[in-house]
Design a protein around this motif. Structure first.
Motif, short mmCIF file in Angstrom:
data_model
loop_
_atom_site.label_atom_id
_atom_site.label_comp_id
_atom_site.label_asym_id
_atom_site.label_seq_id
_atom_site.Cartn_x
_atom_site.Cartn_y
_atom_site.Cartn_z
N VAL A 167 -33.18 12.82 67.44
CA VAL A 167 -33.33 11.43 67.87
C VAL A 167 -32.16 10.65 67.31
O VAL A 167 -31.86 10.74 66.10
CB VAL A 167 -34.67 10.84 67.38
N VAL A 168 -31.50 9.90 68.17
CA VAL A 168 -30.37 9.06 67.76
C VAL A 168 -30.90 7.67 67.47
O VAL A 168 -31.55 7.05 68.33
CB VAL A 168 -29.28 9.03 68.85
N LEU A 169 -30.65 7.20 66.28
CA LEU A 169 -31.14 5.89 65.88
C LEU A 169 -30.35 4.80 66.60
O LEU A 169 -29.11 4.88 66.72
CB LEU A 169 -31.03 5.70 64.38
N THR A 170 -31.04 3.79 67.06
CA THR A 170 -30.40 2.65 67.71
C THR A 170 -29.79 1.73 66.66
O THR A 170 -30.01 1.88 65.46
CB THR A 170 -31.41 1.90 68.57
N GLN A 171 -29.04 0.78 67.15
CA GLN A 171 -28.41 -0.18 66.24
C GLN A 171 -29.46 -1.01 65.52
O GLN A 171 -29.32 -1.33 64.33
CB GLN A 171 -27.46 -1.09 67.05
N GLN A 172 -30.54 -1.34 66.23
CA GLN A 172 -31.61 -2.12 65.60
C GLN A 172 -32.30 -1.32 64.49
O GLN A 172 -32.59 -1.83 63.42
CB GLN A 172 -32.61 -2.54 66.66
N GLN A 173 -32.50 -0.02 64.75
CA GLN A 173 -33.12 0.82 63.72
C GLN A 173 -32.18 1.02 62.54
O GLN A 173 -32.62 1.07 61.38
CB GLN A 173 -33.49 2.17 64.34
N MET A 174 -30.89 1.14 62.78
CA MET A 174 -29.93 1.27 61.69
C MET A 174 -29.91 0.03 60.82
O MET A 174 -29.85 0.09 59.59
CB MET A 174 -28.54 1.55 62.25
N GLU A 175 -29.97 -1.15 61.46
CA GLU A 175 -30.02 -2.38 60.68
C GLU A 175 -31.30 -2.45 59.85
O GLU A 175 -31.29 -2.92 58.71
CB GLU A 175 -29.92 -3.57 61.63
N LEU A 176 -32.41 -1.95 60.40
CA LEU A 176 -33.67 -1.94 59.64
C LEU A 176 -33.55 -1.03 58.40
O LEU A 176 -33.99 -1.37 57.31
CB LEU A 176 -34.81 -1.48 60.54
N VAL A 177 -32.93 0.15 58.57
CA VAL A 177 -32.75 1.07 57.44
C VAL A 177 -31.85 0.46 56.38
O VAL A 177 -32.09 0.56 55.18
CB VAL A 177 -32.19 2.41 57.94
N GLN A 178 -30.79 -0.23 56.82
CA GLN A 178 -29.88 -0.86 55.87
C GLN A 178 -30.58 -1.96 55.08
O GLN A 178 -30.35 -2.12 53.88
CB GLN A 178 -28.66 -1.41 56.61
N ARG A 179 -31.42 -2.72 55.76
CA ARG A 179 -32.15 -3.78 55.04
C ARG A 179 -33.12 -3.18 54.01
O ARG A 179 -33.29 -3.71 52.91
CB ARG A 179 -32.91 -4.65 56.04
N LEU A 180 -33.77 -2.09 54.37
CA LEU A 180 -34.68 -1.45 53.41
C LEU A 180 -33.93 -0.86 52.23
O LEU A 180 -34.38 -0.91 51.09
CB LEU A 180 -35.50 -0.37 54.12
N GLN A 181 -32.75 -0.27 52.47
CA GLN A 181 -31.97 0.30 51.38
C GLN A 181 -31.44 -0.77 50.45
O GLN A 181 -31.28 -0.52 49.25
CB GLN A 181 -30.81 1.12 51.95
N SER A 182 -31.17 -1.94 50.97
CA SER A 182 -30.69 -3.04 50.13
C SER A 182 -31.82 -3.88 49.55
O SER A 182 -31.59 -4.98 49.07
CB SER A 182 -29.75 -3.92 50.93
N SER A 183 -33.09 -3.36 49.63
CA SER A 183 -34.26 -4.02 49.04
C SER A 183 -34.51 -5.39 49.65
O SER A 183 -34.87 -6.35 48.97
CB SER A 183 -34.10 -4.14 47.52
N HIS A 184 -34.28 -5.49 50.95
CA HIS A 184 -34.59 -6.72 51.67
C HIS A 184 -35.85 -6.51 52.51
O HIS A 184 -36.33 -5.38 52.67
CB HIS A 184 -33.42 -7.11 52.58
N PHE A 185 -36.36 -7.60 53.05
CA PHE A 185 -37.54 -7.51 53.89
C PHE A 185 -37.17 -6.86 55.23
O PHE A 185 -36.06 -7.07 55.75
CB PHE A 185 -38.13 -8.89 54.14
N PRO A 186 -38.06 -6.05 55.80
CA PRO A 186 -37.73 -5.39 57.09
C PRO A 186 -37.47 -6.38 58.22
O PRO A 186 -36.59 -6.17 59.06
CB PRO A 186 -38.94 -4.52 57.37
#
Length: 720
Positions: A167-186
């Motif tokens: 499964v190829v992650l979309t840009q929206q999903q990548m932004e969600l992963v980045q926010r979670l890794q930076s300890s931000h709200f989803p």
């Protein structure tokens, strides 16, 4: 014309752009491009293509012929690449038509189970239609490396464990992963400090949330509340409840102010100041009086004493203060003082006010526990060596004793006269009367032989009936009853029968103890063997012997039959083992609580046991309560040699090498919830210790509260 030329030019332009992109990515333009569902919104190619399509469908309103000619020239210049551009555009359109983004995704319906269960199967689970989801082919390391190097979307491609697909992650999903890794709200734009709006406010609304009619019970006074109020009123009238009074004590006070010393001391009553070191006296002066100066002999004695025992300072006299040297122990004493203040903080502790008399158990007085033996009545003299064993017949008329001089004497208890004397080739170690009153048998263990004799005292009918039963016994056991033992039964000679001997049981080792069963037919002998198998049980009626125990862990010290049940007690050095002879199994183990057991006895009721040890202790066991001693009695100053229960009275006695006999009251109640009452009542003296040996054995009279003891001073003593 214009429309055609413009469309061809646009298609050629798009073809050139796509070809250039394919060259950059090393993709063959003739191959079919698969567009995944997740890449649908990543780029603006779809929008560009839609704009191009709309532009191709649009027809110009005004077209100048000159412009047409110019456009014709442009079209003519791009005719060379027309075929290739059209093929590329056609493949692009086919890729768009074959897009499966709208198709239903495959879903695994196995649930939340470990997927390792499907390692041995060719499928991963089942879809919504119940069909198996096959495992996709796994790429090897070379294919994985090529995909990582050639696929630009490899870094955002993940594998679904439930379906095995990539499964190829979309840009929206990548932004969600980045926010979670930076300890931000989803959720982007979420305000965590949003003002809270209370839905239920304390203000009374005009229009309530519900407009239900109040029940009638809300207007009627509650009977339960009326009862509670009446109880409180009654308690206030009776003075049980008192209103709270405000305390006049101030809540705050000046910490460093000068107040009442008693009040300050009450607040800090737990603190105790550290004791001050004593002030120096005349002896520590640099010019002490002459009477404080030590003499040369005292100085020599002070030097010879150890450092911890002698005084820390020796007075010296100096003419002036200038001549006084530095104190050598000054730093050490200061350090010890600081160490004491640091390690030993002082604090006042409340002392428990306990009356010492309350710590002593409330026991009845000895005069309320009578009868028990108190005075020495008769002394039986006649033996020339220490008396090791003594026993009383069941009727209580005769007592037999065995001495180191190799003789067995039978005494009349009431008169103290010796009525019979028997000489044995070796000193007797143990003797015992048959507990059955219908037999006049006496078993004596001397060396490796157990003699069964008819003492001939008492009723003549009992004596003759005993001889007739002994003569009618079987002489040879059957094959089924014969057991392999090292004992032999022998008939006594005519001369021995005149003296009272009837049978002789020969053992290969010395016999330490003999005890009778309560019915008078079985006799147990303890043989001193190193293999720990020296317990032999003899049956007099059938003249057979057997060893019920193959091996007993530990050296056997004492043996005993249970008075009412088929139980057999074996005492080793530190443990008492209880065996069931009927079931042939070990029933219980008792932890003796002493270092070396010297003697044991069982209560006539059968539920309690007492034992003595060479470490001066006597232990009482409750067999139904625990495997550890219920009570430990320490009344003797030397090793305890013998213990015994009284058959009828709640009494037990213990004798020791200190020449004393302790009589204790031991009441056992029928109520299982009530513990036995153990009270020492009397200490009897009379025997004199000889060669560190005192009283060797004691036995109670079967009917009277009398006690007969055997001592190392070659005497027997009756206490009544």
């Amino acid at each position: 014309m214009y429309k055609r030329q413009r469309s061809e030019a646009a298609v050629s332009t798009v073809g050139e752009d796509a070809k250039g992109a394919a060259d950059d990515l090393h993709i063959d333009p003739s191959t079919e491009i698969r567009v995944s569902e997740d890449e649908e919104n990543l780029s603006g190619e779809d929008s560009e293509f839609s704009e191009l399509s709309s532009e191709l469908d649009t027809e110009p309103e005004d077209l100048d012929p000159e412009d047409e000619g110019e456009s014709g020239e442009e079209v003519g210049s791009g005719e060379e690449d027309e075929d290739e551009s059209e093929r590329f555009a056609k493949s692009w359109l086919e890729a768009e038509e074959t897009d499966t983004s709208d198709e239903e995704e495959v879903r695994n319906t196995v649930g939340n189970i470990p997927l390792e269960w499907y390692d041995d199967y060719p499928h991963l689970g089942y879809d919504l239609d119940g069909k198996t989801i096959s495992k996709p082919a796994r790429r090897d390391e070379l294919e994985e490396y090529l995909a990582r190097m050639e696929d630009p979307a490899y870094w955002r491609t993940v594998r679904d464990k439930t379906t095995g697909r990539e499964v190829v992650l979309t840009q929206q999903q990548m932004e969600l992963v980045q926010r979670l890794q930076s300890s931000h709200f989803p959720e982007e734009g979420y305000d965590q400090y949003e003002p809270y709006v209370d839905f239920f406010s304390g203000e009374k609304m005009i229009h309530p949330l519900n407009d239900t009619v109040k029940p009638k019970s809300s207007f009627i006074p509650s009977r339960w509340e009326a009862k509670q109020v009446s109880r409180l009123v009654h308690a206030i009238k009776m003075g049980w409840l008192k209103p709270r009074t405000k305390s006049d004590r101030p809540k705050f006070y000046m910490l460093w102010g000068e107040g009442d010393k008693a009040e300050v001391g009450a607040r800090h009553r737990m603190h105790i100041p550290a004791p001050k070191p004593p002030l120096p006296g005349h002896s520590e002066s640099y010019n002490p009086p002459p009477e404080y100066l030590p003499t040369p002999s005292e100085v020599k004695q002070w030097e010879e004493e150890e450092e911890g025992e002698r005084a820390s300072f020796l007075p010296h006299k100096y003419c002036s203060l200038r001549e006084v040297p530095g104190y050598q122990r000054f730093i050490q004493e200061r350090f010890e003082r600081c160490l004491d203040l640091y390690l030993c903080p002082r604090q006042r502790k409340m002392r428990v006010q306990v009356d010492p008399d309350d710590l002593i158990p409330k026991l009845p007085k000895p005069r309320d526990l009578r009868p028990f033996p108190t005075n020495e009545t008769i002394v039986y003299e006649g033996h020339s060596g220490m008396v090791r064993c003594v026993d009383i017949e069941p009727l209580g008329q005769w007592v037999a004793s065995g001495s180191e001089d190799g003789s067995v004497r039978v005494w009349e208890i009431l008169t103290g006269r010796c009525v019979k004397t028997l000489s044995l080739p070796s000193p007797p170690h143990s003797l015992s009367f048959s507990p059955s009153p219908s037999f006049t048998l006496l078993a004596v263990a001397a060396g490796g032989v157990v003699y069964i004799m008819n003492h001939g005292m008492g009723d003549r009918l009992l004596v003759t009936s005993t001889d007739s039963r002994m003569s009618a016994t079987e002489t040879t056991p059957t094959a089924a009853e014969a057991t392999p033992t090292t004992t032999t039964w022998e008939e006594c000679t005519a001369a021995e029968k005149k003296l009272g001997f009837r049978l002789r049981i020969q053992h290969d080792m010395p016999v330490k103890e003999v005890v009778w069963h309560c019915k008078g037919d079985y006799l147990a002998a303890l043989v001193a063997e190193e293999s720990n198998t020296g317990v032999v049980i003899h049956q007099v009626s059938k003249r057979r012997s057997q060893k019920p125990f193959r091996s007993v862990k530990g050296v056997v010290q004492r043996i005993k039959f249970h008075p009412t049940r088929p139980l057999f007690f074996i005492a080793t050095q530190t443990m008492v083992k209880v065996y069931d002879l009927a079931k042939q199994e070990l029933v219980k183990k008792l932890q003796a609580g002493v270092k070396w057991i010297s003697s044991i006895d069982i209560h006539p009721g059968g539920d309690n046991l007492i034992l003595g040890g060479y470490d001066k202790r006597v232990c009482w066991f409750d067999l139904d309560l625990s495997s550890k001693p219920y009570r430990v009695i320490r009344q003797h100053k030397q090793a305890v040699r013998g213990v015994c229960y009284h058959p009828r009275y709640p009494l037990f006695a213990s004798c020791s090498d200190d020449g004393c006999i302790t009589i204790c009251h031991g009441m056992v109640y029928d109520d299982l919830m009530e513990n036995p009452l153990i009270v020492p009542v009397k200490v009897l003296r009379g025997h004199k210790p000889v060669n560190s040996l005192g009283v060797l054995e004691v036995v109670f009279h079967p009917h009277q509260p009398w006690l007969i003891s055997a001592g190392a001073d070659s005497t027997l003593r009756l206490y009544s």
